[in-house]
Design a protein around this motif. Structure first.
Motif, PDB file in Angstrom:
ATOM      1  N   VAL A  21      -5.909   7.459  -6.677  1.00 45.66           N
ATOM      2  CA  VAL A  21      -5.085   6.362  -6.152  1.00 45.66           C
ATOM      3  C   VAL A  21      -5.597   5.927  -4.787  1.00 45.66           C
ATOM      4  O   VAL A  21      -5.722   4.731  -4.494  1.00 45.66           O
ATOM      5  N   GLY A  22      -5.922   6.895  -3.934  1.00 46.09           N
ATOM      6  CA  GLY A  22      -6.395   6.575  -2.589  1.00 46.09           C
ATOM      7  C   GLY A  22      -7.690   5.794  -2.596  1.00 46.09           C
ATOM      8  O   GLY A  22      -7.831   4.799  -1.880  1.00 46.09           O
ATOM      9  N   VAL A  23      -8.651   6.204  -3.414  1.00 47.83           N
ATOM     10  CA  VAL A  23      -9.955   5.543  -3.391  1.00 47.83           C
ATOM     11  C   VAL A  23      -9.871   4.148  -3.997  1.00 47.83           C
ATOM     12  O   VAL A  23     -10.562   3.210  -3.552  1.00 47.83           O
ATOM     13  N   VAL A  24      -9.005   3.950  -4.993  1.00 48.64           N
ATOM     14  CA  VAL A  24      -8.847   2.617  -5.576  1.00 48.64           C
ATOM     15  C   VAL A  24      -8.191   1.668  -4.569  1.00 48.64           C
ATOM     16  O   VAL A  24      -8.626   0.517  -4.405  1.00 48.64           O
ATOM     17  N   TYR A  25      -7.172   2.135  -3.882  1.00 48.79           N
ATOM     18  CA  TYR A  25      -6.544   1.284  -2.861  1.00 48.79           C
ATOM     19  C   TYR A  25      -7.495   1.050  -1.687  1.00 48.79           C
ATOM     20  O   TYR A  25      -7.495  -0.025  -1.079  1.00 48.79           O
ATOM     21  N   ALA A  26      -8.306   2.042  -1.365  1.00 51.84           N
ATOM     22  CA  ALA A  26      -9.299   1.856  -0.306  1.00 51.84           C
ATOM     23  C   ALA A  26     -10.294   0.771  -0.714  1.00 51.84           C
ATOM     24  O   ALA A  26     -10.686  -0.062   0.105  1.00 51.84           O
ATOM     25  N   LEU A  34       0.833  -1.199   0.000  1.00 47.69           N
ATOM     26  CA  LEU A  34       0.000   0.000   0.000  1.00 47.69           C
ATOM     27  C   LEU A  34       0.869   1.251   0.000  1.00 47.69           C
ATOM     28  O   LEU A  34       0.622   2.197  -0.763  1.00 47.69           O
ATOM     29  N   LEU A  35       1.891   1.268   0.843  1.00 50.58           N
ATOM     30  CA  LEU A  35       2.784   2.423   0.921  1.00 50.58           C
ATOM     31  C   LEU A  35       3.460   2.664  -0.420  1.00 50.58           C
ATOM     32  O   LEU A  35       3.539   3.801  -0.904  1.00 50.58           O
ATOM     33  N   LEU A  36       3.926   1.576  -1.042  1.00 52.05           N
ATOM     34  CA  LEU A  36       4.574   1.706  -2.346  1.00 52.05           C
ATOM     35  C   LEU A  36       3.587   2.219  -3.380  1.00 52.05           C
ATOM     36  O   LEU A  36       3.918   3.088  -4.201  1.00 52.05           O
ATOM     37  N   GLY A  37       2.358   1.708  -3.326  1.00 54.41           N
ATOM     38  CA  GLY A  37       1.349   2.090  -4.302  1.00 54.41           C
ATOM     39  C   GLY A  37       1.038   3.579  -4.288  1.00 54.41           C
ATOM     40  O   GLY A  37       0.882   4.196  -5.342  1.00 54.41           O
ATOM     41  N   ILE A  38       0.956   4.156  -3.095  1.00 52.23           N
ATOM     42  CA  ILE A  38       0.611   5.581  -3.028  1.00 52.23           C
ATOM     43  C   ILE A  38       1.827   6.480  -3.241  1.00 52.23           C
ATOM     44  O   ILE A  38       1.676   7.676  -3.493  1.00 52.23           O
ATOM     45  N   LEU A  39       3.046   5.890  -3.163  1.00 50.25           N
ATOM     46  CA  LEU A  39       4.254   6.689  -3.394  1.00 50.25           C
ATOM     47  C   LEU A  39       4.736   6.635  -4.838  1.00 50.25           C
ATOM     48  O   LEU A  39       5.487   7.513  -5.279  1.00 50.25           O
ATOM     49  N   ILE A  40       4.312   5.620  -5.593  1.00 50.75           N
ATOM     50  CA  ILE A  40       4.767   5.469  -6.984  1.00 50.75           C
ATOM     51  C   ILE A  40       4.513   6.725  -7.814  1.00 50.75           C
ATOM     52  O   ILE A  40       5.403   7.174  -8.549  1.00 50.75           O
ATOM     53  N   PRO A  41       3.310   7.340  -7.747  1.00 48.66           N
ATOM     54  CA  PRO A  41       3.105   8.564  -8.534  1.00 48.66           C
ATOM     55  C   PRO A  41       4.075   9.688  -8.174  1.00 48.66           C
ATOM     56  O   PRO A  41       4.544  10.415  -9.059  1.00 48.66           O
ATOM     57  N   LEU A  42       4.401   9.827  -6.878  1.00 51.66           N
ATOM     58  CA  LEU A  42       5.346  10.864  -6.460  1.00 51.66           C
ATOM     59  C   LEU A  42       6.735  10.565  -6.997  1.00 51.66           C
ATOM     60  O   LEU A  42       7.472  11.479  -7.384  1.00 51.66           O
TER      61      LEU A  42
END
Length: 260
Positions: free
Chosen positions: A129-134, A5-13
């Motif tokens: 990204v947040g809502v899809v991972y949620a 999850l952490l990697l997923g939300i950091l990939i765009p950054l």
């Protein structure tokens, strides 16, 4: 919070940071045609992501409503449009190659308002990204780990040119390379923050997931129509923006289907 999850939300950054780093390796400013091509590509990715990663899952999650399964997506979509319309009206910002700032009147520096314009653009991407991972974390059968990763990768890919588009012109206007790079990265920092806030809210209101998915889609498409399409079409007529839009669209579509 899991590592995935952490990697997923950091990939765009990471994508934004990598693009911003171009300021250290490229001596010249991006030409207008290159900017148009990159903007068209970003628009294509965002449109495809809005459809395959957000709107379609929102409708599928509401299929128990039968013929009215479109309703949550419709409502959420319009709230997303209105939300970005309000932000666009109150946050002072200046789009690339524009002479007049938008939003409320401000005495902020031109470079600051350019960064704010990209930051405003990035808010719906972080929410998406947040809502899809949620959705994945809450066990939605319509959203898989691969689908969530596909969205993060797609946004990261289109964030790479965005990072370059913000950092290189800033350096061209006299800003130090290190500061131009930092501004580029900071413009994308809103994405993981928005993703975390959205994950938190979605966890509190699980039945609202279809509305949140389509809300993010509406916000993203607002940015595409209000900002990206005009930028990719400005100046002398050229097909480069449309061609790169098509490349971005098909790439994001392929990622979502292949990984989802």
């Amino acid at each position: 919070m899991t590592k995935d999850l952490l990697l997923g939300i950091l990939i765009p950054l990471i994508g934004t940071g990598a693009g911003s780093a171009c300021v250290f390796f490229m001596k010249k400013e991006l030409s207008l045609s290159v900017q148009r091509a990159l903007t068209g590509f970003a628009a294509g990715v965002m449109v495809a992501a809005s459809i395959w990663s957000l709107i379609i899952p929102a409708i599928e999650q509401s299929k128990s409503m039968g013929n009215f399964s479109f309703l949550p997506a419709l409502i959420g979509f319009w709230f997303g449009i209105i939300f970005l319309l309000i932000l666009d009206s109150v946050i002072p910002h200046l789009h690339m190659n524009a002479q007049k700032a938008e939003g409320t009147k401000s005495k902020l520096a031109k470079t600051t308002m350019m960064v704010l314009a990209v930051t405003l653009h990035n808010i719906p991407e972080g929410m998406a990204v947040g809502v899809v991972y949620a959705g994945f974390l809450t066990g939605s059968s319509e959203i898989t780990a691969g689908g969530a990763l596909a969205l993060s990768l797609g946004i990261a890919i289109q964030n790479f040119p965005e990072g370059a588009i913000i950092s290189m012109p800033l350096h061209g206007e006299g800003k130090k390379k290190s500061l131009a790079f930092l501004d580029g990265v900071l413009s994308g920092a809103v994405e993981p923050i928005g993703a975390l806030i959205t994950i938190f809210l979605a966890g509190l209101i699980v039945p609202a997931m279809p509305y949140l998915l389509s809300f993010a889609a509406g916000a993203m498409l607002y940015v595409v129509v209000e900002e990206l399409i005009p930028e990719m079409s400005e100046g002398e007529h050229s097909n480069i923006g449309v061609l790169m839009f098509s490349v971005g669209f098909t790439l994001m579509m392929a990622l979502d289907v292949a990984l989802g």
